[in-house]
Every structure is written in structure tokens, then in C-alpha cells.
Scaffold this motif. Sequence first.
Motif, PDB file in Angstrom:
ATOM      1  N   SER A  96       1.540  -0.441   1.882  1.00  0.00           N
ATOM      2  CA  SER A  96       1.540  -1.814   2.391  1.00  0.00           C
ATOM      3  C   SER A  96       0.363  -2.619   1.834  1.00  0.00           C
ATOM      4  O   SER A  96       0.506  -3.775   1.436  1.00  0.00           O
ATOM      5  N   ILE A  97      -0.801  -1.991   1.801  1.00  0.00           N
ATOM      6  CA  ILE A  97      -2.011  -2.662   1.301  1.00  0.00           C
ATOM      7  C   ILE A  97      -1.854  -3.029  -0.175  1.00  0.00           C
ATOM      8  O   ILE A  97      -2.173  -4.146  -0.593  1.00  0.00           O
ATOM      9  N   LEU A  98      -1.335  -2.101  -0.973  1.00  0.00           N
ATOM     10  CA  LEU A  98      -1.157  -2.391  -2.403  1.00  0.00           C
ATOM     11  C   LEU A  98      -0.051  -3.413  -2.643  1.00  0.00           C
ATOM     12  O   LEU A  98      -0.089  -4.150  -3.629  1.00  0.00           O
ATOM     13  N   HIS A 105       4.382  -3.555 -10.672  1.00  0.00           N
ATOM     14  CA  HIS A 105       3.859  -2.453 -11.476  1.00  0.00           C
ATOM     15  C   HIS A 105       2.684  -1.759 -10.791  1.00  0.00           C
ATOM     16  O   HIS A 105       2.098  -0.839 -11.368  1.00  0.00           O
ATOM     17  N   THR A 106       2.332  -2.218  -9.593  1.00  0.00           N
ATOM     18  CA  THR A 106       1.164  -1.671  -8.893  1.00  0.00           C
ATOM     19  C   THR A 106       1.594  -1.173  -7.520  1.00  0.00           C
ATOM     20  O   THR A 106       2.026  -1.957  -6.677  1.00  0.00           O
ATOM     21  N   ARG A 355      -0.076   3.814  -9.216  1.00  0.00           N
ATOM     22  CA  ARG A 355       0.342   3.182 -10.468  1.00  0.00           C
ATOM     23  C   ARG A 355      -0.206   1.767 -10.462  1.00  0.00           C
ATOM     24  O   ARG A 355      -0.090   1.055  -9.462  1.00  0.00           O
ATOM     25  N   MET A 356      -0.822   1.326 -11.584  1.00  0.00           N
ATOM     26  CA  MET A 356      -1.476   0.019 -11.612  1.00  0.00           C
ATOM     27  C   MET A 356      -1.187  -0.689 -12.939  1.00  0.00           C
ATOM     28  O   MET A 356      -1.227  -0.072 -14.005  1.00  0.00           O
ATOM     29  N   ALA A 357      -0.882  -1.985 -12.854  1.00  0.00           N
ATOM     30  CA  ALA A 357      -0.726  -2.791 -14.070  1.00  0.00           C
ATOM     31  C   ALA A 357      -1.962  -2.596 -14.938  1.00  0.00           C
ATOM     32  O   ALA A 357      -3.087  -2.705 -14.464  1.00  0.00           O
TER      33      ALA A 357
END
Length: 406
Positions: A96-98, A105-106, A355-357
Motif C-alpha cells: 500500500s505504501i509503495l 513499475h514500483t 521492484r523499482m523504476a
Amino acid sequence: MKVDDNYMKKKILFLVIILTFIILLGNSTYSQKNQLSEEEKMDDFKHVYNVIKTGYPYLNVNKRINNTDWLENKDEYIKRIKSTENDEEFLEEMSSILSELNNKHTEVIDNKKRYELFKKSYSNNDWYDFLNDEKVVDRYNSINPKIKAPKDIFEKKELILEDVIKGKVGYMYLPSMSSKHGPIDNDLKAIEAYINTLEKHKALIIDIRGNSGGSDRYWQGIVSKLIKNDVKINGYRIYRNNNEIVKKYTSVRNIKLEPVENLPTNIKKNAPEEIMKDFSGFENTSYTIKSKSDLKFKGNIYLLVDKKIYSSSEAFAMFCKETKFATLVGETTGGDGGCIDPVLFNLKNSGLIVRMASCMYLNKNGVCDEEFKTIPDFKVRDCDRTKNFEDDNCIKKVLELENIKN
């Protein structure tokens, strides 16, 4: 004798119940003992927070378009993490936070199926050394599957190649930038065969509504069959390469970066102001799509787009808009095209993978795609794809532009 038998049966039943209770209590106690402590959860959250703070490319974009200052919400996020009572709640809260970064993509990889997908995808390279770690494997084996949705929700839709109006207007529906049936080349062969039937057609509609991405090779393969001359595209990927995770990623992929100060003046002028302060390096993403056919089709090409378009399908929309390869009809797209794969990193306590842009894409004029998306040439209200061509507002618009009555 009967009394004794009943007594014994009751006694045995009582003992079974007690034993079952003890086992369940033991399992519960064991389960609780194996839950993350508050300190471990906080440690994992702070790691994610610091990676986002120093490596994530769209913090200021998120402020501008969604009015969300993610970094300033740290205290609230800490309270939310501390309020979680078990690992499952921790995973849900982290997700939820992300999600408040508003970037597809994140995310936290939150189920075993997606973990297995990424593990398989990266099995042939040495980009990540944690995908087979015991803690990571145990974590994804322990995650309870969510309620199963109907299978057809996740099934890839079929590629469609047929005329809207026989002999006049062709139509391609690309549900994904990947093939449902094996290698991409299978689809490209079928698409090429269809293109060869369009010699006398007035127009071709390429429909990518609902297409959330896949491989750039898919759409570039189609373009190569619809151009007479080679087409060159220029853009820039900007990195926050001072972050150790991003730096390791660009290094293992052999991405050669120039200092951000070396960007052309016009790019600096049009790019988001934060790139000179928060970013460290860039790569020029120039590439050429080569013509691979003796094209007989001479009609106009239209691309149908909507807000669900993202990633590599977004890259196709950008290409069409910049090169005038096709006229865009529909609604503003979803964004984040032109970048490479998101970067993965693991959390040492929970074993979860995030997973992060990995970078920000700027077009040839320095405009950030994630911020401004791709705006169609002709906007259409209620642009959903329908079962019948006759009821489809985007197709109606194309026929109107071509002065063709259905």
C-alpha cells in the motif's frame, strides 16, 4: 460392559481434543515465533525508504501530478508499519505504501507466482544474486495465495487481424507486446502476412487499447514491416546512479553513463528541474528501426490508445507521435515508456523483493514521459474497445477522418 465402552470412547475423544488443541497451540506459537519482529519490519521499511529517497526517479513527478510528497509521509508510514500484527499485514502495508508512488513499475512482489516469473526471467544472467536465497524462497513459499479470480481475467487475449471494412480499412488488435502462442516471431509472421493483403486499403487501424506492455521488439518488428525507409529515434534515460543499488544495476548491465551536466542545452531547458540536482548520469537511447519489406500499402495508419497503455506499449505510442508514423486516436496514455527494466532489490529480514523504476525517460525534446504521457491527436470520449466495430467510438472517429461510411 457397555458403560465401560462409552466411558472409554469419551475418554479417548477427550484426549484427542486435548492433543489437537496442544498441536494447534504449538503450531500457533511456532508461527508467532517465526513472525517478523517490529524491529525487523522497521529495518526493512527504512531500507526501502532510503532506496526510494536516493534512487527512485519520479519523486518530484509524483508531487506535481498526484500532489503526493512520499518522503514527507515517512512518520505516517512508520505508524502504519508498527500497527501491523503479522507478516501478512506487513506485506499488505508495504504494498500500500509503495502504491502511493503511483508507478506501476514500483511495487513489492507480493505472491509466489510473480516471484517465480521474475526468477525465471533473470535465470540466464547474473544481475541478481538473491533470487535463490533461502530466506527469499521461504518467504514466497509461505505467502498465502489470495482469493482466486476467474481464469479468464489473466488469460492473454488473442491477436486479431481482420478488416473493419472489407478491402478498405484494415485492423490489428495487439492485446500485449508479447505473443500468446510462443515466440514473438510467430505473431510477426502472421502480421506480415496480413499487411501483404492491404495493398489497396485506404487505412490501417492498430489497436493497442488495454495493452500494458511487453517487449519493444514486438512493436518495432511490426513497424519495420510498415515503413519504406529506416526511422531513427532519439531520447535520454536519466539515472540516480549515486544510489548503490542503481549503480550496481547499471554496472552489471554495462550501461555507459555520461555526467548529467553534459546533456544538450535544450534538453536541460525542457526536462524536469530536479534532474540537475538529484540525478547523476544519462545515456543517449538513439536507435534505428530498419525497413524490412517492399511495402505495397500506401494508406494512413491510426493508433488507438487509452489510459491503460504503459511501458513498451507507451514506447510505441511515443514513437508514433514523434515520427508521425500513425495518427493517435483515443485518450491520454499511462506513461513510463522508453525505460529499461525496473531494478529489483531484496529485504534482508522479510526476504521480500521490491521492484523499482530504474530511470527517467526524456524524449528528444527533453520532455518526461511519465509526467506528461502521450496525448492523442484526436481525443475520444468513451473510448473503450467494444465487441463490434460498429459500436466502437474510436473506430467511428477513424472512419469519420477517412470520410468512409460504415
